[in-house]
Design a protein around this motif. Structure first.
Motif, PDB file in Angstrom:
ATOM      1  N   ALA B 240       0.832  -1.206   0.000  1.00  0.00           N
ATOM      2  CA  ALA B 240       0.000   0.000   0.000  1.00  0.00           C
ATOM      3  C   ALA B 240       0.871   1.262   0.000  1.00  0.00           C
ATOM      4  O   ALA B 240       0.664   2.183  -0.797  1.00  0.00           O
ATOM      5  CB  ALA B 240      -0.920  -0.006   1.218  1.00  0.00           C
ATOM      6  N   GLU B 258      -8.688  -6.426  -5.174  1.00  0.00           N
ATOM      7  CA  GLU B 258      -8.359  -7.172  -3.957  1.00  0.00           C
ATOM      8  C   GLU B 258      -8.312  -8.679  -4.191  1.00  0.00           C
ATOM      9  O   GLU B 258      -7.425  -9.370  -3.677  1.00  0.00           O
ATOM     10  CB  GLU B 258      -9.375  -6.857  -2.833  1.00  0.00           C
ATOM     11  CG  GLU B 258      -8.981  -7.481  -1.498  1.00  0.00           C
ATOM     12  CD  GLU B 258      -9.825  -6.974  -0.326  1.00  0.00           C
ATOM     13  OE1 GLU B 258     -10.885  -6.356  -0.558  1.00  0.00           O
ATOM     14  OE2 GLU B 258      -9.405  -7.176   0.826  1.00  0.00           O
ATOM     15  N   ILE B 261      -4.930 -10.221  -5.255  1.00  0.00           N
ATOM     16  CA  ILE B 261      -3.705 -10.045  -4.462  1.00  0.00           C
ATOM     17  C   ILE B 261      -3.462 -11.283  -3.608  1.00  0.00           C
ATOM     18  O   ILE B 261      -4.237 -11.574  -2.695  1.00  0.00           O
ATOM     19  CB  ILE B 261      -3.797  -8.798  -3.556  1.00  0.00           C
ATOM     20  CG1 ILE B 261      -3.999  -7.547  -4.421  1.00  0.00           C
ATOM     21  CG2 ILE B 261      -2.532  -8.660  -2.692  1.00  0.00           C
ATOM     22  CD1 ILE B 261      -4.270  -6.273  -3.632  1.00  0.00           C
ATOM     23  N   LEU B 279      -1.611  -5.616   3.398  1.00  0.00           N
ATOM     24  CA  LEU B 279      -1.119  -4.699   2.370  1.00  0.00           C
ATOM     25  C   LEU B 279      -0.138  -3.672   2.938  1.00  0.00           C
ATOM     26  O   LEU B 279       0.545  -2.967   2.191  1.00  0.00           O
ATOM     27  CB  LEU B 279      -2.282  -3.960   1.688  1.00  0.00           C
ATOM     28  CG  LEU B 279      -3.310  -4.828   0.972  1.00  0.00           C
ATOM     29  CD1 LEU B 279      -4.171  -3.971   0.050  1.00  0.00           C
ATOM     30  CD2 LEU B 279      -2.644  -5.954   0.176  1.00  0.00           C
TER      31      LEU B 279
END
Lengths: 350, 350
Positions: B240, B258, B261, B279
């Motif tokens: 992030a 999402e 990931i 993240l």
């Protein structure tokens, strides 16, 4: 985006009164603030300002040289310098002693929680000044913070990158019988400055560390004595230990002349008081040049005219006899062995 | 000379049972013994063996790159690695993320008095192994010892030097709308391995740090996607924070998906227990590649076939909208902001 950034960096750190906490080393906002308010301001150059994790460097022309040193000196501030000037000058010198022009420095900081940001700022400014004097750029770095009780204020690691000067080839293995041994000034200043400061010796209070970048001096040596065989800075272990290493690596003998070795009067006195021999005490702004006999005089002249070389002197000769041994004609006219340092050396002198 | 040397190095250090004392960092006999018995054995290469204070390197062909990191990770040994493998892999990766081939490493050690030489030896062997895996040479180094209570076992600083791969130009400023965001595997493994170890969490005991050198993976990416725009390793602050930096530097938006990931099940569980978002958790063996749409599929394929890239996935797209912001289509089908890390990051995670 601009607004995002403003929000993220909203509260600047207090450089005058702030103290380092763990967040300054955690890679987030506080680290970014420390970088922009302290490091970037002192080290400012176009390579660092790219802001990438790694630095992209211009082409390196001569043979590339790299050298690194961890600096853990105590105390951090001492007469004649601080850990910052020492870290930059020390690494500049290690690169220069390869017969090279130092170009770039990478610097890593391990800071103890609670360290005053004002002290860090003073040290970092001092690094910037020394780098400018030496003409090198601090191009990348890293900062980590450790908990109180797991450091000692500040440790600095510096890695220097440079390029060998055209036509120069020096090595500790290249001393040859007949070569002259030249040193660039008085012996023992750095070690005795630190020891006097640490021991609180009042009579030694006038002694200044000689810590200085010697790359300009090396360039003058290489111009005046293009066949220079060895360049070395006699740091830990002093002149005696460094010459023993060279004598061993080159399989030659070295004969010194005690009368010609400059030692400042107050350093000699402090050494006598503490039972030390200045030939074994660390220097941080001196070098040894071993040059062919025919280039020795012009080398000496160039050194005396160069920065940090005013007190240069020819102090000895390389011999074919007694390979691996360093000896000295004493003030009394006798000859004595100058051995490796037998006692262990002073810790945390650099 | 040989005899002189024999006398000087008479008593070898006890690698199995010995402990580090201040003499090992003082630059004298004990330091020389530590170098020859521990460091030289593990790092053995022809450049290091020259034994000069600085290392002379072969010519560097591409644009030279330099990057450095201080490593203060706690604990020194953790599931999946130790401070030694981490220090080498971390610096190899920083150089590789410049689109470069890492070549050489300089390593400095600050050791606390009382540290077991057997532990140092284990760590140094681990550095040697990681360097061999990455194809880099550890060419120079320095060791200092600090008194008990002024360190935390061992701090290692590594500086890496490399050369930019032919034709490659990457930068955090080069992400363009339409580019695909690819990550090389699951998020959060390193941070959660360290946290589980530190907190003694039994349910996290299966989590391994992903610490690994990624230079071979980077070479494959550059072959398959020669117009790759950005390479970055999402270390401290995690995916992030790193993507926010890129969005900000490139003035673009980033939209993540999402569902795409990868996060290992045990990492997800440990994160949930500790109230963390994977993240934002550090990785040490993962990278982000931002590549033009037309090269994304071939890049992904090459990454999946490369070492440490088996779980690679396309996880998002660069957008012209909302420059500076990272957003994510959630598992629930909504869209949420993925902000910079607000809380401060975990100290001493690397």
């Amino acid at each position: 985006m601009a607004e995002e950034k403003r929000r993220y960096f909203a509260t600047p750190i207090d450089v005058k009164k702030g103290i380092i906490d763990l967040t300054h080393g955690a890679g987030g906002r506080a680290t970014a603030q420390l970088i922009s308010q302290v490091f970037a301001r002192a080290f400012s150059n176009e390579i660092l300002e790219e802001g990438h994790d790694g630095a992209f460097l211009p082409e390196i022309h001569g043979t590339p040289v790299v050298s690194c040193d961890a600096h853990v000196i105590r105390p951090l501030f001492f007469p004649g310098g601080d850990i910052g000037s020492l870290a930059v000058a020390g690494t500049v010198n290690d690169v220069a002693m390869c017969g090279a022009k130092p170009l770039y420095i990478a610097a890593c900081f391990v800071i103890e929680e609670g360290f005053p940001i004002a002290d860090l700022d003073r040290i970092v400014q001092s690094m910037g000044r020394t780098a400018r004097e030496a003409g090198v750029k601090i191009v990348t770095g890293d900062t980590k913070v450790v908990e109180k009780g797991h450091g000692d204020g500040l440790y600095i690691t510096t890695t220097g990158i440079g390029e060998v000067l055209p036509g120069i080839r020096v090595s500790g293995r290249l001393a040859r019988p007949g070569d002259r041994v030249i040193i660039s000034g008085s012996m023992g200043d750095h070690g005795m400055a630190i020891m006097s400061e640490r021991e609180g010796l009042s009579f030694g209070s006038g002694i200044q560390s000689d810590s200085a970048p010697l790359n300009a001096l090396v360039e003058e040596i290489c111009r005046a004595a293009p066949h220079v065989h060895v360049l070395r800075d006699p740091t830990r272990g002093g002149l005696a230990t460094t010459l023993n290493e060279i004598a061993s690596q080159s399989s030659v003998g070295i004969m010194l002349d005690e009368a010609s070795i400059p030692v400042h009067e107050d350093v000699a006195q402090a050494c006598e008081f503490l039972g030390l021999d200045p030939l074994y005490v660390a220097n941080e702004g001196k070098l040894i040049a071993i040059v062919p006999e025919e280039e020795a005089e012009s080398c000496l002249k160039a050194m005396r005219a160069a920065p940090h070389g005013e007190e240069s002197a020819i102090v000895g000769t390389v011999t074919a006899e007694d390979p691996g041994y360093v000896q000295m004609t004493t003030l009394m006219g006798g000859v004595r062995m100058v051995d490796w340092l037998n006692a262990d050396q002073l810790p945390r002198i650099c």
